[in-house]
Write a protein that holds these residues in place. Structure first.
Motif, PDB file in Angstrom:
ATOM      1  N   ALA A  31      48.800   0.180 -22.994  1.00 49.89           N
ATOM      2  CA  ALA A  31      49.435   1.171 -22.122  1.00 49.89           C
ATOM      3  C   ALA A  31      49.950   2.381 -22.913  1.00 49.89           C
ATOM      4  O   ALA A  31      49.777   3.528 -22.476  1.00 49.89           O
ATOM      5  N   PRO A  32      50.593   2.183 -24.089  1.00 54.02           N
ATOM      6  CA  PRO A  32      51.041   3.357 -24.862  1.00 54.02           C
ATOM      7  C   PRO A  32      49.886   4.239 -25.333  1.00 54.02           C
ATOM      8  O   PRO A  32      50.040   5.463 -25.421  1.00 54.02           O
ATOM      9  N   ALA A  33      48.735   3.627 -25.636  1.00 55.84           N
ATOM     10  CA  ALA A  33      47.574   4.421 -26.062  1.00 55.84           C
ATOM     11  C   ALA A  33      47.077   5.280 -24.903  1.00 55.84           C
ATOM     12  O   ALA A  33      46.755   6.465 -25.080  1.00 55.84           O
ATOM     13  N   LYS A  34      47.010   4.691 -23.720  1.00 49.12           N
ATOM     14  CA  LYS A  34      46.585   5.454 -22.534  1.00 49.12           C
ATOM     15  C   LYS A  34      47.562   6.593 -22.274  1.00 49.12           C
ATOM     16  O   LYS A  34      47.155   7.734 -21.980  1.00 49.12           O
ATOM     17  N   LYS A  35      48.846   6.307 -22.409  1.00 47.25           N
ATOM     18  CA  LYS A  35      49.875   7.334 -22.211  1.00 47.25           C
ATOM     19  C   LYS A  35      49.701   8.462 -23.226  1.00 47.25           C
ATOM     20  O   LYS A  35      49.821   9.647 -22.881  1.00 47.25           O
ATOM     21  N   ALA A  36      49.394   8.103 -24.482  1.00 48.13           N
ATOM     22  CA  ALA A  36      49.226   9.110 -25.530  1.00 48.13           C
ATOM     23  C   ALA A  36      47.961   9.941 -25.321  1.00 48.13           C
ATOM     24  O   ALA A  36      47.930  11.132 -25.641  1.00 48.13           O
ATOM     25  N   VAL A  37      46.913   9.310 -24.775  1.00 47.14           N
ATOM     26  CA  VAL A  37      45.697  10.060 -24.440  1.00 47.14           C
ATOM     27  C   VAL A  37      46.021  11.088 -23.362  1.00 47.14           C
ATOM     28  O   VAL A  37      45.656  12.275 -23.470  1.00 47.14           O
ATOM     29  N   ASP A  38      46.712  10.649 -22.331  1.00 50.17           N
ATOM     30  CA  ASP A  38      47.062  11.551 -21.224  1.00 50.17           C
ATOM     31  C   ASP A  38      47.968  12.687 -21.687  1.00 50.17           C
ATOM     32  O   ASP A  38      47.923  13.797 -21.147  1.00 50.17           O
ATOM     33  N   ALA A  39      48.785  12.410 -22.722  1.00 51.57           N
ATOM     34  CA  ALA A  39      49.717  13.415 -23.233  1.00 51.57           C
ATOM     35  C   ALA A  39      49.075  14.339 -24.270  1.00 51.57           C
ATOM     36  O   ALA A  39      49.721  15.266 -24.759  1.00 51.57           O
ATOM     37  N   GLY A  40      47.811  14.078 -24.614  1.00 48.40           N
ATOM     38  CA  GLY A  40      47.122  14.911 -25.593  1.00 48.40           C
ATOM     39  C   GLY A  40      47.452  14.581 -27.032  1.00 48.40           C
ATOM     40  O   GLY A  40      47.187  15.382 -27.934  1.00 48.40           O
ATOM     41  N   MET A  41      48.006  13.384 -27.271  1.00 51.02           N
ATOM     42  CA  MET A  41      48.343  12.975 -28.639  1.00 51.02           C
ATOM     43  C   MET A  41      47.211  12.182 -29.299  1.00 51.02           C
ATOM     44  O   MET A  41      47.118  12.117 -30.513  1.00 51.02           O
ATOM     45  N   ILE A  42      46.345  11.587 -28.484  1.00 50.42           N
ATOM     46  CA  ILE A  42      45.180  10.843 -28.960  1.00 50.42           C
ATOM     47  C   ILE A  42      43.946  11.383 -28.250  1.00 50.42           C
ATOM     48  O   ILE A  42      43.959  11.605 -27.032  1.00 50.42           O
TER      49      ILE A  42
END
Length: 290
Positions: free
Chosen positions: A143-154
Motif C-alpha cells: 500500500a505505501p508503494a502504491k501511495k508513493a507512485v500516486d504521489a510521484g515519488m516512485i
C-alpha cells in the motif's frame, strides 16, 4: 551495449546491470574506488544499477548505497539521463544481520528516505519490495508503494523473493515491472516454481540475484571443469560463462552482477557478446546439478 525493455514500460536498459551491494557492505572498498566502479560501468554502457536501502554495514549506515550511487552520478561527466536506479526496501540490518520488515509505516518512511538519498529531485526509478514479511499481508506492505507512485515519488515498482501467487497479489495492488529472485546454475528454482515462465508470459523483467552462487562458489568457479573448458574455448572468464548461461535461459533475464573493482565490471560486460549453444547450456546444467 545491447539493450532490452524494462517490463512493459517502454524504457530501454542495458542487457547487463551493475549490482551495487559489494560497494556498501562491511567489506566495501574505499568510496573513491566504488565511485570509479560506477563511473566505469556507465562508460561501458550500463544504464541499470540495482541497490537497496539495506546495502550497508548496519542500521546506523542505512541507505549508504543509494547515497553513494547518487554521489557517483553527480560527479559523472558523461551521459547520465538514461540511467535507471532500482532500489529496494523491506529488510533491516540490526548488528549487520538481515531481517524482514514489511510494516507499512516503516516502508512509507524508508521510501521517503530512499527518495531523498537518491537526490530527491525526481521519482525513484524502480522501488522493489525486498522480501515478503509474514507478519503483514502483501496488500498491507505494498500500500505505501502504491501511495508513493500516486504521489510521484516512485516511477515503477518491482518485487523480490516472491512466488507466482505473491506476484499476482502484488499486481492487484500496483503495476509490477520486475521480479528479483535468487537464480544461478546451482539454484534453479525459478525454472521449476513457475516464476521465470510467469515473467516471460507477462513481460516482467527477471533480475537474478546471487548470479555466481554466493562467495564460496564465486571463488571456485574455475574448479567446475565444464564451465572452465567452455570459458577457455571462448577466450573469456568463467564469470562471463555463468552470466551468458543466465542470459540463455530467458529473454526476460537481466543479470545484475555485483562489483567492487573496475576490472570486475569490465569483465561482466563482456558476457553480452558470449553466446552459448544449447549443448553448452545443457552441459553446464548437468555439471551444476550434481
Amino acid at each position: 551495449m545491447e539493450t532490452k525493455q524494462l517490463g512493459k514500460t517502454g524504457v530501454s536498459v542495458s542487457a547487463i546491470g551493475l549490482g551495487a551491494m559489494p560497494m556498501s557492505l562491511s567489506s566495501r572498498p574505499p568510496e573513491s574506488e566504488s565511485i570509479d566502479v560506477i563511473h566505469r560501468a556507465l562508460d561501458l554502457g550500463i544504464t541499470f544499477i540495482d541497490t537497496a536501502d539495506s546495502y550497508c554495514k548496519d542500521e546506523s549506515d542505512k541507505h549508504h548505497s543509494e547515497r553513494l550511487i547518487h554521489q557517483a552520478l553527480q560527479t559523472y561527466k558523461g551521459e547520465r539521463d538514461r540511467v535507471i536506479i532500482a532500489t529496494k526496501g523491506g529488510l533491516m540490518r540490526p548488528n549487520g544481520n538481515w531481517t524482514r520488515n514489511g510494516e507499512p509505516k516503516h516502508l512509507e518512511e524508508t521510501i521517503r528516505i530512499s527518495f531523498e538519498a537518491l537526490g530527491g529531485e525526481k521519482p525513484i526509478d524502480v522501488w522493489q519490495y525486498h522480501a515478503p514479511d509474514p507478519n503483514y499481508t502483501i496488500e498491507e506492505s505494498l500500500a505505501p508503494a502504491k501511495k508513493a507512485v500516486d504521489a510521484g515519488m516512485i516511477r515503477f515498482v518491482g518485487v523480490s523473493n516472491f512466488s507466482v501467487e505473491q506476484i499476482k497479489r502484488a499486481r492487484d495492488i500496483v503495476d509490477v515491472v520486475s521480479v528479483q529472485n535468487q537464480y544461478n546454475p546451482w539454484y534453479r528454482q525459478p525454472e521449476f516454481d513457475g516464476v521465470l515462465e510467469y515473467c516471460e508470459q507477462e513481460s516482467l523483467t527477471f533480475l537474478p540475484w546471487s548470479p555466481f552462487g554466493g562467495s564460496r562458489r564465486h571463488q571456485g568457479l574455475a574448479d567446475f571443469p565444464t564451465i572452465a573448458k567452455i570459458a577457455k574455448e571462448k577466450g573469456v572468464s568463467v564469470y562471463c560463462i555463468v552470466l551468458a548461461w543466465l542470459r540463455s535461459k530467458s529473454p526476460c533475464i537481466l543479470p545484475i552482477p555485483g562489483a567492487s573493482k573496475v576490472s570486475s565490471i569490465e569483465d561482466s560486460v563482456r558476457a553480452v557478446d558470449v553466446i552459448l549453444s544449447n549443448d553448452e547450456v545443457q552441459r553446464i546444467d548437468r555439471e551444476t546439478a550434481s
